[in-house]
Design a protein around this motif. Structure first.
Motif, mmCIF file in Angstrom:
data_model
loop_
_atom_site.group_PDB
_atom_site.id
_atom_site.type_symbol
_atom_site.label_atom_id
_atom_site.label_comp_id
_atom_site.label_asym_id
_atom_site.label_seq_id
_atom_site.Cartn_x
_atom_site.Cartn_y
_atom_site.Cartn_z
ATOM 1 N N UNK A 294 11.200 112.855 27.211
ATOM 2 C CA UNK A 294 9.771 112.698 27.432
ATOM 3 C C UNK A 294 9.095 111.841 26.377
ATOM 4 N N UNK A 295 9.791 111.597 25.237
ATOM 5 C CA UNK A 295 9.217 110.747 24.198
ATOM 6 C C UNK A 295 9.137 109.299 24.700
ATOM 7 N N UNK A 296 8.067 108.589 24.318
ATOM 8 C CA UNK A 296 7.849 107.210 24.776
ATOM 9 C C UNK A 296 7.949 106.259 23.592
ATOM 10 N N UNK A 297 8.753 105.194 23.765
ATOM 11 C CA UNK A 297 8.897 104.143 22.764
ATOM 12 C C UNK A 297 8.477 102.834 23.419
ATOM 13 N N UNK A 298 7.324 102.329 22.974
ATOM 14 C CA UNK A 298 6.724 101.143 23.596
ATOM 15 C C UNK A 298 6.533 101.386 25.090
ATOM 16 N N UNK A 299 7.393 100.758 25.921
ATOM 17 C CA UNK A 299 7.234 100.892 27.365
ATOM 18 C C UNK A 299 8.302 101.765 28.005
ATOM 19 N N UNK A 327 19.616 102.798 26.277
ATOM 20 C CA UNK A 327 19.382 102.128 24.998
ATOM 21 C C UNK A 327 19.988 102.980 23.893
ATOM 22 N N UNK A 328 20.524 102.304 22.876
ATOM 23 C CA UNK A 328 20.942 103.005 21.677
ATOM 24 C C UNK A 328 19.698 103.409 20.892
ATOM 25 N N UNK A 329 19.837 104.462 20.107
ATOM 26 C CA UNK A 329 18.716 104.933 19.294
ATOM 27 C C UNK A 329 18.230 103.853 18.353
ATOM 28 N N UNK A 330 19.144 103.074 17.811
ATOM 29 C CA UNK A 330 18.765 102.006 16.885
ATOM 30 C C UNK A 330 17.870 100.965 17.568
ATOM 31 N N UNK A 331 18.154 100.683 18.867
ATOM 32 C CA UNK A 331 17.337 99.712 19.600
ATOM 33 C C UNK A 331 15.939 100.271 19.847
ATOM 34 N N UNK A 332 15.882 101.532 20.216
ATOM 35 C CA UNK A 332 14.581 102.153 20.431
ATOM 36 C C UNK A 332 13.745 102.098 19.151
ATOM 37 N N UNK A 333 14.396 102.389 18.048
ATOM 38 C CA UNK A 333 13.697 102.388 16.762
ATOM 39 C C UNK A 333 13.199 100.994 16.418
ATOM 40 N N UNK A 337 9.324 99.775 16.370
ATOM 41 C CA UNK A 337 8.748 99.381 15.089
ATOM 42 C C UNK A 337 8.087 98.009 15.190
ATOM 43 N N UNK A 338 8.718 97.107 15.962
ATOM 44 C CA UNK A 338 8.173 95.753 16.118
ATOM 45 C C UNK A 338 7.074 95.687 17.175
#
Length: 353
Positions: A294-299, A327-333, A337-338
């Protein structure tokens, strides 16, 4: 076996509520009769005026005892039920001679009234309600029926011009039964009784421990040791619910030190730290960290974890077009961030525009 649990804060509130119920008091009958007579006669004496007549000064008031017939009749109505119930004696003190009710009414102080009272120790107001309302076994009535009968008793005296609640609260001794305290407690805690049942014996136990001088903290500790660990947590003791913590976690982006800081402000307890929040969240199944369903990262919104750490991978869904992708966690992060879009379809559409 059922786990009984008495919430000491609710017990204290129940005790306060019980103090406002006149049927939790005992009163010295002689003092009660004297105060009732005083109140009746003071009202009549203040307001009685004779008809204008030659030779009388306007505003002149007759001597008080001339206009007290109504007061005596009212007091007689109160004395007779008490005599019929055996609470007031029917004979003269120290004599077998029968006595008229009006002799009792002419007593001028509590000591004189006391000579006619068969019961020298304080009388329960419950007994008085039973006598004047014509009912039996007041304590066996359900809670609402008790309140109704008490209201009838109060209003009957109010109609006579007597503030019986004030008199009882001044001269009475607060002495509730376990059943009366239990009724007040249940009224306050009825939504939780299925989860944590309470009996009259529990209420009696708490009252005895308080009477013996034991602190509220010790009593609380005893009961918290009898319930499930997650209900004993420091945060739960202040009545903080799992839903409240879940909202605080969202508010602070799952950062438990900030959640702990806000909880310290809410409760005033400096002992709440991020570890307390972590334990509370684990007990109630509240996700820790930023990467939860349920967490949202950007889109992109996380649907589920598809690969466990250390190289965590998540199935995500675009919040704009609905496309799903892992997605890998590193990509989400990194993309979060960007502030960069992760959905390729939406990115391509953005470029075309």
């Amino acid at each position: 076996m059922e786990r009984h649990f008495v919430d000491i804060y609710t017990y204290i509130k129940a005790d306060e509520n019980a103090r406002n119920r006149i049927f939790t008091y005992r009163v010295p009958l002689a003092d009660l009769l004297y105060d009732i007579k005083t109140e009746l006669f003071s009202q009549k004496e203040r307001k009685v005026m004779p008809a204008p007549r030659a030779g009388f000064t306007v505003g002149y008031t007759l001597p008080p005892m001339i206009h007290t017939h109504d007061s005596l009749d009212t007091l007689k109505e109160l004395i007779l039920p008490l005599r019929n119930a055996g609470i007031i004696r029917r004979t003269l003190p120290n004599s077998a001679e029968s006595d008229a009710a009006f002799r009792v009414l002419k007593c001028s102080d509590p000591q004189e009234f006391g000579e006619y009272c068969n019961k020298k120790s304080p009388v329960s107001v419950v007994k008085l309600i039973e006598v004047f309302n014509g009912i039996k076994s007041f304590n066996k009535l359900d809670y609402e029926e008790q309140l109704r009968n008490a209201s009838i008793f109060i209003n009957d005296f109010k109609d006579m011009g007597i503030d019986i609640v004030r008199i009882i609260s001044v001269i009475g001794e607060y002495k509730p039964t376990a059943r009366q305290l239990y009724n007040e407690y249940v009224k306050l805690k009825e939504d939780d009784l299925d989860k944590y049942p309470v009996s009259e014996a529990d209420i009696s136990y708490v009252r005895k421990r308080i009477k013996d001088g034991e602190s509220y903290a010790e009593i609380r500790k005893y009961y918290y040791n009898k319930v499930q660990p997650k209900d004993r947590s420091l945060i739960a003791r202040y009545g903080i619910t799992a839903e409240q913590v879940r909202e605080l976690m969202k508010k602070h982006d799952q950062y438990t030190p900030d959640v702990a800081e806000e909880l310290r402000e809410i409760t005033g307890d400096p002992g709440i730290d991020y570890q307390q929040v972590d334990r509370f969240c684990n007990r109630y199944g509240i996700p820790l960290g930023r990467y939860y369903d349920g967490a949202v990262f950007c889109d992109m919104e996380i649907i589920s974890r598809t690969k466990e750490p250390p190289n965590s991978k998540y199935l995500c869904r675009c919040t704009n077009c609905g496309e799903e992708k892992e997605f890998f966690q590193s990509a989400l992060y990194k993309y979060s961030k960007d502030g960069t879009l992760l959905c390729r379809t939406c990115k391509a559409g953005k470029k075309q525009k």
